[in-house]
Scaffold this active site. Structure first.
Site, PDB file in Angstrom:
ATOM      1  N   ASP A  93      31.173  50.600  13.216  1.00  0.00           N
ATOM      2  CA  ASP A  93      31.622  51.456  12.116  1.00  0.00           C
ATOM      3  C   ASP A  93      30.500  52.431  11.792  1.00  0.00           C
ATOM      4  OD1 ASP A  93      29.766  50.193  10.297  1.00  0.00           O
ATOM      5  OD2 ASP A  93      31.205  48.573  10.065  1.00  0.00           O
ATOM      6  N   HIS A 150      22.102  42.302   5.377  1.00  0.00           N
ATOM      7  CA  HIS A 150      23.242  43.221   5.527  1.00  0.00           C
ATOM      8  C   HIS A 150      22.970  44.521   4.782  1.00  0.00           C
ATOM      9  CE1 HIS A 150      27.295  44.613   6.121  1.00  0.00           C
ATOM     10  NE2 HIS A 150      27.481  44.727   4.829  1.00  0.00           N
ATOM     11  N   ARG A 175      38.633  49.604   6.450  1.00  0.00           N
ATOM     12  CA  ARG A 175      38.881  48.320   5.789  1.00  0.00           C
ATOM     13  C   ARG A 175      39.626  48.590   4.484  1.00  0.00           C
ATOM     14  NH1 ARG A 175      36.444  43.584   6.724  1.00  0.00           N
ATOM     15  NH2 ARG A 175      34.721  44.587   7.835  1.00  0.00           N
ATOM     16  N   LYS A 221      35.887  52.589  11.661  1.00  0.00           N
ATOM     17  CA  LYS A 221      36.585  51.407  11.159  1.00  0.00           C
ATOM     18  C   LYS A 221      37.109  51.666   9.756  1.00  0.00           C
ATOM     19  CE  LYS A 221      34.137  47.896   9.688  1.00  0.00           C
ATOM     20  NZ  LYS A 221      33.239  46.719   9.672  1.00  0.00           N
ATOM     21  N   THR A 280      36.745  42.793  13.907  1.00  0.00           N
ATOM     22  CA  THR A 280      36.252  44.145  14.181  1.00  0.00           C
ATOM     23  C   THR A 280      35.727  44.264  15.600  1.00  0.00           C
ATOM     24  OG1 THR A 280      35.691  44.525  11.861  1.00  0.00           O
ATOM     25  CG2 THR A 280      34.565  45.885  13.491  1.00  0.00           C
ATOM     26  N   SER A 318      35.039  36.799  11.266  1.00  0.00           N
ATOM     27  CA  SER A 318      36.327  36.547  11.922  1.00  0.00           C
ATOM     28  C   SER A 318      36.350  37.043  13.361  1.00  0.00           C
ATOM     29  CB  SER A 318      37.448  37.224  11.135  1.00  0.00           C
ATOM     30  OG  SER A 318      37.345  38.636  11.240  1.00  0.00           O
ATOM     31  N   GLY A 319      35.430  37.931  13.715  1.00  0.00           N
ATOM     32  CA  GLY A 319      35.436  38.530  15.041  1.00  0.00           C
ATOM     33  C   GLY A 319      36.427  39.659  15.192  1.00  0.00           C
ATOM     34  N   ASP A 322      25.938  44.753  15.699  1.00  0.00           N
ATOM     35  CA  ASP A 322      26.155  44.641  14.261  1.00  0.00           C
ATOM     36  C   ASP A 322      25.234  43.555  13.727  1.00  0.00           C
ATOM     37  OD1 ASP A 322      27.228  45.293  11.822  1.00  0.00           O
ATOM     38  OD2 ASP A 322      29.309  44.935  12.400  1.00  0.00           O
TER      39      ASP A 322
END
Length: 313
Positions: free
Chosen positions: A170, A131, A195, A193, A228, A225-226, A220
């Site tokens: 994002d 990431h 957050r 996006k 976005t 959670s799906g 991505d």
């Protein structure tokens, strides 16, 4: 020289471990994990590894902390069994999200985990789509951060999606989206996006670029959670996209994500098998692309002292 190496799999990635061993045309190493009633783990190597190069496939997906501790125990067990070297193949390194101190009084979790892995005795780390790529700098041993994009792009092109637009969910994913777009020969767009907390939810508020009259591909590195992806997909359709697809390396999908994706307008979500311990079955609109050949070839090249970067030339 490569005949001397051994491949083992922990309980975080048993299927992927077997697939990698099959790609390399060699048996998977013999081992076992015992779980005691109070929650303790016990790992045992069931064959001789003295003087051998060992490659351990063990990601830190669900349950993340158990799998991380198991990874440490495996490294220690192999070193105490006199393995010549231990390479940790971590398909999904969950704590790579903790790469910085972005608010007061918090831990830099990625660094803590990197130091623990090194303290256990690892000689090398192979991982997939970190990431935060700078997490490689937390290690004092070599780290190979591989890319699943070529395999996912092949799967997407095989679907024949047409004249697509690659969309970053994002601004932070814009560089990744440009790489995808270059490989697929497509233009890019960016969803803005916002957050506001740590609840694993975000609001997509704007689109930079155009998707009108064309299918869109959201890209991505992971989704949990799906939320976005679904929010971005809804906005893209509202902005004129003819269909929305998505591709992420790590499908860290919760039960909530399954419900959300099942009801979403995303026609197909492409993920890899870097995570196989999801607490729920995968949604019907998810296609899994295996990274066994990629990780297997990396293992072979490391064992032969050959270049890894040539895999992506």
């Amino acid at each position: 020289m490569d005949d001397e190496f051994l491949v083992f799999a922990g309980s975080g990635n048993p299927k992927l471990g077997r697939a990698i061993a099959a790609y390399l045309d060699r048996p998977l190493g013999k081992s076992e994990v015992l779980r005691f009633s109070e929650g303790n783990l016990f790992v045992r190597v069931l064959q001789n590894v003295r003087g051998r190069d060992v490659f351990l496939v063990q990601g830190t997906g669900f349950p993340a902390n158990d799998n991380f501790v198991e990874l440490l125990f495996w490294i220690d067990a192999f070193k105490r069994a006199s393995a010549a070297s231990v390479t940790a193949v971590i398909p999904y390194f969950s704590y790579a999200k903790g790469d910085k101190k972005d608010e007061p009084r918090v831990s830099i979790r990625g660094r803590v985990c990197a130091e623990a892995i090194q303290a256990a005795g690892v000689d090398r780390v192979v991982t997939l789509d970190l990431h935060a790529p700078q997490v490689q700098g937390f290690f004092q041993v070599p780290v190979d951060d591989l890319y699943a994009m070529p395999l996912l792009c092949d799967a997407i092109q095989a679907r024949g999606l047409g004249d697509i637009v690659v969309v970053a969910p994002d601004a932070g994913a814009a560089k990744r989206a440009r790489r995808w777009a270059q490989r697929l020969g497509a233009p890019t767009a960016i969803a803005d996006k916002r957050r506001v907390d740590h609840t694993e939810s975000a609001e997509v508020v704007e689109l930079i670029g155009s998707v009108a009259g064309r299918p869109a591909l959201l890209v991505d590195d992971f989704t949990i959670s799906g939320g976005t992806l679904v929010s971005a997909a809804e906005m893209l359709l509202a902005r004129g996209a003819t269909a929305v697809y998505a591709a992420v390396t790590h499908g860290v999908l919760t039960a909530k994500a399954k419900e959300r994706l099942d009801a979403s307008p995303i026609a197909q979500l492409f993920i890899t098998d870097s995570v196989e311990t999801q607490p729920t079955e995968l949604p019907a609109n998810v296609q899994v692309v295996s990274v066994a050949s990629l990780l297997g070839e990396a293992i072979r090249r490391i064992a032969r002292r050959e270049s890894i970067s040539l895999l992506f030339s």
